[in-house]
Scaffold this motif. Sequence first.
Motif, PDB file in Angstrom:
ATOM      1  N   PRO A 237       8.935   4.279 -10.118  1.00  0.00           N
ATOM      2  CA  PRO A 237       8.099   3.608  -9.120  1.00  0.00           C
ATOM      3  C   PRO A 237       8.690   3.703  -7.722  1.00  0.00           C
ATOM      4  CG  PRO A 237       9.433   1.988 -10.249  1.00  0.00           C
ATOM      5  CD  PRO A 237       9.749   3.313 -10.889  1.00  0.00           C
ATOM      6  N   TYR A 238       7.816   3.603  -6.725  1.00  0.00           N
ATOM      7  CA  TYR A 238       8.232   3.607  -5.325  1.00  0.00           C
ATOM      8  C   TYR A 238       8.661   2.218  -4.845  1.00  0.00           C
ATOM      9  CZ  TYR A 238       6.480   8.310  -4.028  1.00  0.00           C
ATOM     10  OH  TYR A 238       6.274   9.667  -3.895  1.00  0.00           O
ATOM     11  N   GLY A 239       8.260   1.178  -5.553  1.00  0.00           N
ATOM     12  CA  GLY A 239       8.406  -0.184  -5.057  1.00  0.00           C
ATOM     13  C   GLY A 239       9.825  -0.632  -4.779  1.00  0.00           C
ATOM     14  N   GLU A 240      10.808  -0.022  -5.449  1.00  0.00           N
ATOM     15  CA  GLU A 240      12.196  -0.403  -5.236  1.00  0.00           C
ATOM     16  C   GLU A 240      12.932   0.600  -4.353  1.00  0.00           C
ATOM     17  OE1 GLU A 240      13.055  -3.386  -6.437  1.00  0.00           O
ATOM     18  OE2 GLU A 240      10.990  -3.472  -7.168  1.00  0.00           O
ATOM     19  N   ARG A 241      12.217   1.576  -3.820  1.00  0.00           N
ATOM     20  CA  ARG A 241      12.836   2.595  -2.964  1.00  0.00           C
ATOM     21  C   ARG A 241      13.030   2.078  -1.539  1.00  0.00           C
ATOM     22  NH1 ARG A 241      14.569   7.247  -5.846  1.00  0.00           N
ATOM     23  NH2 ARG A 241      13.062   7.700  -7.494  1.00  0.00           N
ATOM     24  N   SER A 242      13.941   2.723  -0.809  1.00  0.00           N
ATOM     25  CA  SER A 242      14.168   2.354   0.587  1.00  0.00           C
ATOM     26  C   SER A 242      13.089   2.980   1.468  1.00  0.00           C
ATOM     27  CB  SER A 242      15.536   2.853   1.052  1.00  0.00           C
ATOM     28  OG  SER A 242      15.539   4.279   1.152  1.00  0.00           O
ATOM     29  N   PRO A 243      12.856   2.440   2.661  1.00  0.00           N
ATOM     30  CA  PRO A 243      11.892   3.059   3.579  1.00  0.00           C
ATOM     31  C   PRO A 243      12.220   4.514   3.882  1.00  0.00           C
ATOM     32  CG  PRO A 243      12.431   0.847   4.331  1.00  0.00           C
ATOM     33  CD  PRO A 243      13.364   1.148   3.187  1.00  0.00           C
ATOM     34  N   GLU A 244      13.493   4.845   3.981  1.00  0.00           N
ATOM     35  CA  GLU A 244      13.882   6.222   4.271  1.00  0.00           C
ATOM     36  C   GLU A 244      13.501   7.167   3.129  1.00  0.00           C
ATOM     37  OE1 GLU A 244      15.893   3.570   4.484  1.00  0.00           O
ATOM     38  OE2 GLU A 244      15.928   3.408   6.698  1.00  0.00           O
ATOM     39  N   GLU A 245      13.711   6.714   1.896  1.00  0.00           N
ATOM     40  CA  GLU A 245      13.321   7.526   0.742  1.00  0.00           C
ATOM     41  C   GLU A 245      11.809   7.737   0.708  1.00  0.00           C
ATOM     42  OE1 GLU A 245      16.075   6.887  -3.072  1.00  0.00           O
ATOM     43  OE2 GLU A 245      15.347   4.995  -2.239  1.00  0.00           O
TER      44      GLU A 245
ATOM     45  N   PRO B 142       7.434  -6.757  -9.346  1.00  0.00           N
ATOM     46  CA  PRO B 142       8.194  -5.558  -9.717  1.00  0.00           C
ATOM     47  C   PRO B 142       8.001  -5.070 -11.151  1.00  0.00           C
ATOM     48  CG  PRO B 142       9.625  -7.467  -9.521  1.00  0.00           C
ATOM     49  CD  PRO B 142       8.304  -7.876  -8.975  1.00  0.00           C
ATOM     50  N   GLU B 143       7.547  -5.935 -12.049  1.00  0.00           N
ATOM     51  CA  GLU B 143       7.418  -5.515 -13.451  1.00  0.00           C
ATOM     52  C   GLU B 143       6.121  -4.752 -13.724  1.00  0.00           C
ATOM     53  OE1 GLU B 143       8.389  -8.397 -16.513  1.00  0.00           O
ATOM     54  OE2 GLU B 143       9.367  -9.651 -15.016  1.00  0.00           O
ATOM     55  N   PHE B 144       5.121  -4.896 -12.875  1.00  0.00           N
ATOM     56  CA  PHE B 144       3.809  -4.333 -13.180  1.00  0.00           C
ATOM     57  C   PHE B 144       3.819  -2.807 -13.299  1.00  0.00           C
ATOM     58  CE2 PHE B 144       0.914  -7.987 -11.479  1.00  0.00           C
ATOM     59  CZ  PHE B 144       1.154  -8.687 -12.647  1.00  0.00           C
ATOM     60  N   VAL B 145       4.280  -2.107 -12.261  1.00  0.00           N
ATOM     61  CA  VAL B 145       4.157  -0.650 -12.249  1.00  0.00           C
ATOM     62  C   VAL B 145       4.932   0.009 -13.386  1.00  0.00           C
ATOM     63  CG1 VAL B 145       4.658   1.458 -10.947  1.00  0.00           C
ATOM     64  CG2 VAL B 145       3.565  -0.481  -9.806  1.00  0.00           C
ATOM     65  N   PRO B 146       6.201  -0.362 -13.656  1.00  0.00           N
ATOM     66  CA  PRO B 146       6.894   0.264 -14.789  1.00  0.00           C
ATOM     67  C   PRO B 146       6.169   0.075 -16.121  1.00  0.00           C
ATOM     68  CG  PRO B 146       8.473  -0.837 -13.368  1.00  0.00           C
ATOM     69  CD  PRO B 146       7.113  -1.227 -12.880  1.00  0.00           C
ATOM     70  N   LEU B 147       5.588  -1.108 -16.332  1.00  0.00           N
ATOM     71  CA  LEU B 147       4.868  -1.342 -17.575  1.00  0.00           C
ATOM     72  C   LEU B 147       3.600  -0.500 -17.653  1.00  0.00           C
ATOM     73  CD1 LEU B 147       5.278  -5.218 -17.876  1.00  0.00           C
ATOM     74  CD2 LEU B 147       6.209  -3.503 -19.450  1.00  0.00           C
ATOM     75  N   ILE B 148       2.865  -0.420 -16.545  1.00  0.00           N
ATOM     76  CA  ILE B 148       1.632   0.383 -16.537  1.00  0.00           C
ATOM     77  C   ILE B 148       1.949   1.859 -16.724  1.00  0.00           C
ATOM     78  CG2 ILE B 148      -0.317   1.111 -15.111  1.00  0.00           C
ATOM     79  CD1 ILE B 148      -0.175  -1.705 -13.804  1.00  0.00           C
ATOM     80  N   GLU B 149       2.997   2.340 -16.060  1.00  0.00           N
ATOM     81  CA  GLU B 149       3.385   3.746 -16.190  1.00  0.00           C
ATOM     82  C   GLU B 149       3.879   4.065 -17.602  1.00  0.00           C
ATOM     83  OE1 GLU B 149       3.323   6.439 -14.110  1.00  0.00           O
ATOM     84  OE2 GLU B 149       2.210   5.325 -12.578  1.00  0.00           O
TER      85      GLU B 149
END
Length: 286
Positions: free
Chosen positions: A47-55, A157-164
């Motif tokens: 997921p992108y949600g835990e990535r930094s703005p630069e990443e 934060p738990e939603f996207v990993p579970l859906i993926e």
Amino acid sequence: MSGEGPDPRWPIGVFDSGLGGLSVWRTLRRQLPHEQLLYFGDTARVPYGERSPEEILTFVRQILTWMQAQPVKLVVMACNTSSALALDRVRQEFALPMFGLILPGAQAALTQGSRIGVIATAATVNSRAYSKAIQEYSALDPKRFLHPIQCWEQACPEFVPLIEAGETDSQALRQAAECYLQPLLQQGIDTLIYGCTHYPVLDPILQPLLPRSVKRVDPGVALVGSLAKELGLWGLRYPHSGTRTGRWDRFCVSGDPERFAQLATPWLGFRPQVEQVELPVLDVCG
């Protein structure tokens, strides 16, 4: 747009970190049946949600560089995190019309209520993109709004990993949903923005947890409505009539194409043919 600008016959590019953007793809396919769509899911880095703005900015630059080479006539950034953290920057760098989710979502929410909750990834929430857009847009015409506009944002934060992982109706999802919604319900929200394109698939879980009076807003629907108008204004609508099917579209990922095809089938209603592509490595600084 004319001359050396985009060709109306080119496809519309749509991208997300993974499966979530398919909710926008479905709306595009329904509302713009004549257009060809090129979908890209960055599944190797979801997921992108835990990535930094630069990443996030680097990822978006790579995706846009690849899409520009296909080519596409415009890009739908079907990812709230990318829209929040990278859209303004890359609009200055790429000669492509681009559509993001934040402003359409904010505008749609303001037509529904004045106590607005947002559920989104941690990166989107940390950017405060929705709160800023809601306050800025409401300030343009303060006489239009009878009550003070308030906005609360909740990271999920738990939603996207579970859906993926293919879980869209699990006990873990239900427990997470109850936990995430509780602080917003305590504020007495009258409107809830699904601030991640993965979240509309959770509507059967989320709706029963909300009072009937709470309106639910899908920014992807608002975005596509705006895009449909702009295509005509820019002269980019596909020039021939006829309805295309989703199977005619192109689906690409940075990760495992077979896994994406399997997980995407319930979203699409058919099993897509999926290509794995390597994104260009860019020398980007600042």
